[in-house]
Write an enzyme that holds these catalytic residues in place. Structure first.
Site, PDB file in Angstrom:
ATOM      1  CG  ASN A 228     131.522  26.820  74.346  1.00  0.00           C
ATOM      2  OD1 ASN A 228     132.334  27.123  75.202  1.00  0.00           O
ATOM      3  ND2 ASN A 228     131.702  25.769  73.535  1.00  0.00           N
ATOM      4  CG  ASP A 296     127.267  19.397  71.119  1.00  0.00           C
ATOM      5  OD1 ASP A 296     128.163  18.617  71.472  1.00  0.00           O
ATOM      6  OD2 ASP A 296     126.461  19.929  71.920  1.00  0.00           O
ATOM      7  CE  LYS A 306     132.777  40.998  57.283  1.00  0.00           C
ATOM      8  NZ  LYS A 306     132.815  42.440  57.269  1.00  0.00           N
ATOM      9  CG  ASP A 324     130.963  12.776  71.925  1.00  0.00           C
ATOM     10  OD1 ASP A 324     131.956  12.777  72.683  1.00  0.00           O
ATOM     11  OD2 ASP A 324     129.807  12.955  72.326  1.00  0.00           O
ATOM     12  CB  ILE A 325     136.795  14.486  71.676  1.00  0.00           C
ATOM     13  CG1 ILE A 325     136.886  15.385  70.434  1.00  0.00           C
ATOM     14  CG2 ILE A 325     138.173  14.088  72.159  1.00  0.00           C
ATOM     15  CD1 ILE A 325     137.480  16.758  70.681  1.00  0.00           C
ATOM     16  CG  PHE A 343     133.641  18.111  83.024  1.00  0.00           C
ATOM     17  CD1 PHE A 343     134.856  17.456  83.045  1.00  0.00           C
ATOM     18  CD2 PHE A 343     133.358  19.032  84.033  1.00  0.00           C
ATOM     19  CE1 PHE A 343     135.783  17.704  84.050  1.00  0.00           C
ATOM     20  CE2 PHE A 343     134.277  19.281  85.043  1.00  0.00           C
ATOM     21  CZ  PHE A 343     135.485  18.620  85.056  1.00  0.00           C
ATOM     22  CE  LYS A 357     125.320  15.624  78.134  1.00  0.00           C
ATOM     23  NZ  LYS A 357     125.477  17.006  78.519  1.00  0.00           N
ATOM     24  CE  LYS A 361     128.669  12.945  75.537  1.00  0.00           C
ATOM     25  NZ  LYS A 361     129.281  13.990  74.742  1.00  0.00           N
TER      26      LYS A 361
HETATM   27  N1  CTP Z   1     132.456  16.250  74.340  1.00  0.00           N
HETATM   28  C1  CTP Z   1     133.404  15.880  73.427  1.00  0.00           C
HETATM   29  N2  CTP Z   1     133.211  16.085  72.082  1.00  0.00           N
HETATM   30  C2  CTP Z   1     132.070  16.668  71.651  1.00  0.00           C
HETATM   31  C3  CTP Z   1     131.074  17.064  72.581  1.00  0.00           C
HETATM   32  C4  CTP Z   1     131.308  16.849  73.924  1.00  0.00           C
HETATM   33  O1  CTP Z   1     134.456  15.359  73.823  1.00  0.00           O
HETATM   34  N3  CTP Z   1     131.898  16.865  70.368  1.00  0.00           N
HETATM   35  C5  CTP Z   1     132.673  15.945  75.746  1.00  0.00           C
HETATM   36  C6  CTP Z   1     132.873  17.145  76.631  1.00  0.00           C
HETATM   37  O2  CTP Z   1     134.254  17.465  76.736  1.00  0.00           O
HETATM   38  C7  CTP Z   1     132.316  16.645  77.949  1.00  0.00           C
HETATM   39  C8  CTP Z   1     131.215  15.691  77.532  1.00  0.00           C
HETATM   40  O3  CTP Z   1     131.505  15.320  76.195  1.00  0.00           O
HETATM   41  O4  CTP Z   1     133.268  15.892  78.658  1.00  0.00           O
HETATM   42  C9  CTP Z   1     129.833  16.220  77.591  1.00  0.00           C
HETATM   43  O5  CTP Z   1     129.741  17.457  76.948  1.00  0.00           O
HETATM   44  P1  CTP Z   1     128.389  18.260  76.980  1.00  0.00           P
HETATM   45  O6  CTP Z   1     128.558  19.501  76.181  1.00  0.00           O
HETATM   46  O7  CTP Z   1     127.893  18.358  78.380  1.00  0.00           O
HETATM   47  O8  CTP Z   1     127.424  17.239  76.282  1.00  0.00           O
HETATM   48  P2  CTP Z   1     127.077  16.981  74.809  1.00  0.00           P
HETATM   49  O9  CTP Z   1     127.559  15.638  74.429  1.00  0.00           O
HETATM   50  O10 CTP Z   1     127.579  18.099  73.981  1.00  0.00           O
HETATM   51  O11 CTP Z   1     125.485  16.930  74.865  1.00  0.00           O
HETATM   52  P3  CTP Z   1     124.445  18.139  75.038  1.00  0.00           P
HETATM   53  O12 CTP Z   1     125.075  19.340  74.384  1.00  0.00           O
HETATM   54  O13 CTP Z   1     123.251  17.630  74.339  1.00  0.00           O
HETATM   55  O14 CTP Z   1     124.212  18.330  76.505  1.00  0.00           O
END
Ligand code: CTP
Length: 438
Positions: A228, A296, A306, A324-325, A343, A357, A361
């Site tokens: 990303n 995600d 490759k 999800d950390i 965030f 969230k 979370k």
């Molecule tokens: N985060 C994380 N581990 C993941 C995904 C997200 O630790 N696998 C944390 C990010 O560092 C951030 C928060 O979760 O602090 C939200 O991330 P965001 O990308 O906004 O949300 P997602 O949980 O990925 O949900 P979505 O993509 O559906 O908005």
């Protein structure tokens, strides 16, 4: 980095003094030249003989020792080192340092020196949290003294909490960071971060904070990956501002082009799984700030060769969900950081999604930011965020990422200092901070 560096190791009086012997060995292994100074109380826990055997040098103990003074006076002793390390540093030694007392050899050397000093405090939890010690620590940080630890855990006195001396290898890492800092200077700091450092130095001394930053890369095959647009700028700015307040920061970042901030332990990772592992290894911490844009999903079966183009069809990439950390840090039974901040990067319905969230979370605060292409946040230098907690929300003005990092670090310090008022940074925006609640 430590080869031929001269380190004066002051060993104070605490049960952790035995770890100073292991620290000496670790420093020897890295080529450092250690000279020992044992306080009267330190000599109750380890002998001058064991310290001298490991350093290969005479151990200094008395201020008024005629022979020592004729061989190497205490002033010369204080100047001969590249770094002075006090480990364990007792409450008494830190109080003497903060007050500028010089009644024994250790405090005299510390007062007479212009060499950088690192202290590794060790004491009972109530002594560490006592207002007098907090005041002394804040003073020492303001005076430019570096800290490592203390760690939280079971104590020799039977209590539990912060006050254990940092482990020898963590002290070695902190010593390396001190040299790194000396070599690079602090010239890289953003003026706002410098201002914050001067205003509120020491408010996070002794606190360990984990910050995640940047994107993650999830391999498709050896040459391609899913990614990303995160630049890591916001996470790095937060880490620098926390360190400026005296926090011991571990920055875990995905692939970014930014350099390691000097003096901050920076761990570089590639995938979400690596980032999760590095976070686990950084625990325990007092606070975790998850600013990384973690992917995600990852490719369920990344190819070891490759993937070749075939004429008939495009490859089908099956995805599987990453850990999800943030959620796993927030829901830990053991070692949950007392403050977990996430965030919420949103392109629409920012507030609603961010609130969801915060709940799903199980974190304590969430920073909502608009990452739609029009906002220019992803990869840009500015940010406009909302800080949402379980009982209030604030819309912050448009600021640079450095300013946002400094303001967030102030809030974290505020949290750990029992909501003590911190002078807000002068913000450029005409709107100022709005303190709404709902
Ligand atoms: N985060 C994380 N581990 C993941 C995904 C997200 O630790 N696998 C944390 C990010 O560092 C951030 C928060 O979760 O602090 C939200 O991330 P965001 O990308 O906004 O949300 P997602 O949980 O990925 O949900 P979505 O993509 O559906 O908005």
């Amino acid at each position: 980095m430590l080869k031929n560096k001269h380190i004066l190791l002051i060993v104070g009086g605490g049960i952790a003094a035995y770890k100073a012997l292991d620290l000496t060995r670790r420093l020897n292994e890295r080529g450092a030249r250690v000279r020992g100074l044992l306080t009267k109380a330190g000599a109750q826990f380890i002998t001058p003989l064991s310290l001298s055997a490991l350093t290969g040098e005479k151990v200094h103990e008395d201020l008024f020792n005629l022979l020592d003074e004729s061989e190497m006076g205490h002033i010369a002793l204080s100047r001969a080192a590249d770094l002075i390390v006090a480990a364990p540093a007792t409450a008494d030694l830190m109080a003497k340092m903060a007050a500028g007392l010089a009644g024994d050899l250790a405090s005299t050397v510390l007062l007479a020196t212009d060499t950088p000093v690192l202290v590794a405090p060790a004491m009972n939890v109530r002594m560490w949290t006592h207002t007098a010690t907090r005041r002394n620590v804040a003073q020492l940080v303001q005076d430019g003294i570096a800290f490592v630890g203390p760690d939280e855990g079971d104590m020799a006195c039977g209590e539990y909490g912060p006050g254990r001396m940092a482990e020898p290898l963590d002290i070695v890492a902190a010593i390396e960071r001190c040299f790194e800092r000396q070599e690079s200077g602090l010239t890289h700091l953003h003026p706002k971060t410098k201002a914050l450092k001067n205003q509120s130095a020491g408010l996070l001394a002794g606190r360990r904070v984990l910050v995640t930053a940047g994107p993650t890369h999830e391999p498709i095959d050896p040459v391609r990956y899913l990614a990303n647009r995160s630049s890591g700028k916001q996470g790095f700015a937060i880490a620098e501002s926390l360190a400026a307040l005296g926090a011991d920061v571990c920055l875990i970042t995905g692939p970014v082009t930014l350099k390691d901030p000097p003096g901050i332990k920076t761990v570089r990772v590639e995938t979400a799984a690596d980032m999760a592992k590095a976070c686990e290894a950084a625990l325990p911490v007092d606070a975790a700030i998850c600013a990384a844009a973690v992917a995600d999903w990852r490719i369920a079966a990344p190819q070891s060769e490759k993937i070749k183009k075939t004429s008939n069809s495009a490859p089908k990439l099956a995805l599987t969900e990453n850990i999800d950390i943030l959620k796993s840090l927030s829901t830990r039974k053991k070692n949950r950081p007392s403050l977990v901040i996430g965030f919420a990067a949103e392109t629409e319905k920012m507030e609603t999604h961010a609130r969801q969230k915060l709940k799903t979370k199980s974190c304590d605060w969430i920073i909502a930011n608009d990452v739609s292409p029009a906002s220019g946040v992803m990869g840009g230098d500015n940010n406009e965020i909302m800080l949402i907690t379980h009982d209030r929300q604030e819309r912050w003005p448009h600021m640079t990422k450095a300013e946002t990092g400094a303001a967030l670090a102030s809030r974290v310090a505020d949290y750990f200092n029992n909501a003590r008022k911190i002078t807000p940074l002068p913000l450029k925006s005409k709107r100022g901070l709005s303190h709404g609640s709902n």
